[in-house]
Design a protein around this motif. Sequence first.
Motif, short mmCIF file in Angstrom:
data_model
loop_
_atom_site.label_atom_id
_atom_site.label_comp_id
_atom_site.label_asym_id
_atom_site.label_seq_id
_atom_site.Cartn_x
_atom_site.Cartn_y
_atom_site.Cartn_z
N THR A 47 0.84 -1.19 0.00
CA THR A 47 0.00 0.00 0.00
C THR A 47 0.87 1.24 0.00
O THR A 47 0.60 2.22 -0.70
CB THR A 47 -0.92 0.00 1.23
OG1 THR A 47 -1.69 -1.21 1.24
CG2 THR A 47 -1.89 1.18 1.19
N ASN A 73 -7.14 4.10 -3.01
CA ASN A 73 -6.27 4.27 -1.85
C ASN A 73 -7.05 4.83 -0.66
O ASN A 73 -6.88 4.38 0.48
CB ASN A 73 -5.12 5.20 -2.21
CG ASN A 73 -4.00 5.17 -1.19
OD1 ASN A 73 -3.40 4.13 -0.96
ND2 ASN A 73 -3.71 6.30 -0.58
N LEU A 85 -3.01 -1.94 -5.69
CA LEU A 85 -2.36 -0.64 -5.55
C LEU A 85 -0.87 -0.72 -5.88
O LEU A 85 -0.31 0.18 -6.51
CB LEU A 85 -2.52 -0.11 -4.13
CG LEU A 85 -3.82 0.62 -3.78
CD1 LEU A 85 -3.79 1.03 -2.31
CD2 LEU A 85 -4.01 1.84 -4.66
#
Length: 397
Positions: A246, A299, A319
């Motif tokens: 992430t 996100n 992501l």
Amino acid sequence: MDLNYTDEELAFRDEVRAFFDEKLDSDLANKVRLGTGLSKDDMEGWHATLNAQGWLVPNWPAEFGGTEWNAVQRHIFDEESARYHAPRTVPFGFSMLAPVLHKFGSKEQNDYWLPRMLDGTDWWCQGYSEPGAGSDLASLKTKAVREGDHYIVNGQKTWTTLGQHANMIFCLVRTDSDVKQQEGISFLLIDMDTPGVEVRPIILLDGTHEVNEVWFTDVKVPVENLVGEENKGWTYAKYLLTHERTNIAGVGYSQAGIATVKRIAKSEMAGGKPLMQNPHFAARVAQVEIDLMAMATTNLRIISRAADGAAPGIEASMLKVKGTIIRQEINDLARRAVGVYAMPFASEMVEGSNEPLPDPHDAGPLAAHYFNNRKLSIFGGSNEIQRGIIAKVSMGG
């Protein structure tokens, strides 16, 4: 979903901007903007500034010093950090190890290690990859054998980012060789000042020292430095990697990067017109902006879930893949836009003269950054492996 900021969120953004205006040294910001590299003192100094403000670890629970920011506030802070060219927080302790300790570590480990991260006592690095065990991490060979109150560790880790600055390393080690690979791995915290630990530099293509090899020869590690249960380290490793992936997406930095590309393309000329008016170049910029807007929304959704206590799932792999593709595309656009000025320091002098070649964009090391950033597709689990994970999970495999 309303993508516009509320009055309260705009007020928070103003607070963040005021902080950067007051606390971010212009010389430090210029180092980040120009990509000339940060010293250990630079990074530690910025960490201390954020810690004094109470903003160093927004992803931590409030009881350990977290900010209790919501998803939009965290997004705003990341966005403004990139826009102001603030240094990125070194993630290994704050964003990777800390979530593992929060979820799987003992109270004693949390009480001891977390404050030392905040006050700068400990600088952590990551001991995952090995020669022959990168994307296939479960095949790692570094071994830890328990002898009384210690583990004896032997083996090698590689591509250890900023390991030359670290005094602590969290490592995946093999504690059982007679079971399935994933079932014989443990998660150890190792003091790098322990006898038998050796750090050897790996010099990159652009001449910088960012990564290292770390060797372990009969290194004694106290048993209390085992996180969670012995042979359960693969579970903790996967949990950590979702947070790393992430983080790799780098939405704010991509937003700042595309803004820089557009600024350059409006002044650089091609065929008698600004480059931004070239249909092919403009189409590439537009496609990146569309992809970036979609990724920013994803996100935000993941951050919102994390704020509610949920670990990132398959979205972290999504992501990671999309984020690295976008960052590499932005870097390529910038490199193409500035032409010869992208050459890493080779264009400092005009041939046959002692006069420097003027660089209207301060773009000197862009070519080096372009090649260095190819690594984004590899670390944190290669994009090919992540695509396999996405396919398997989404299809119920």
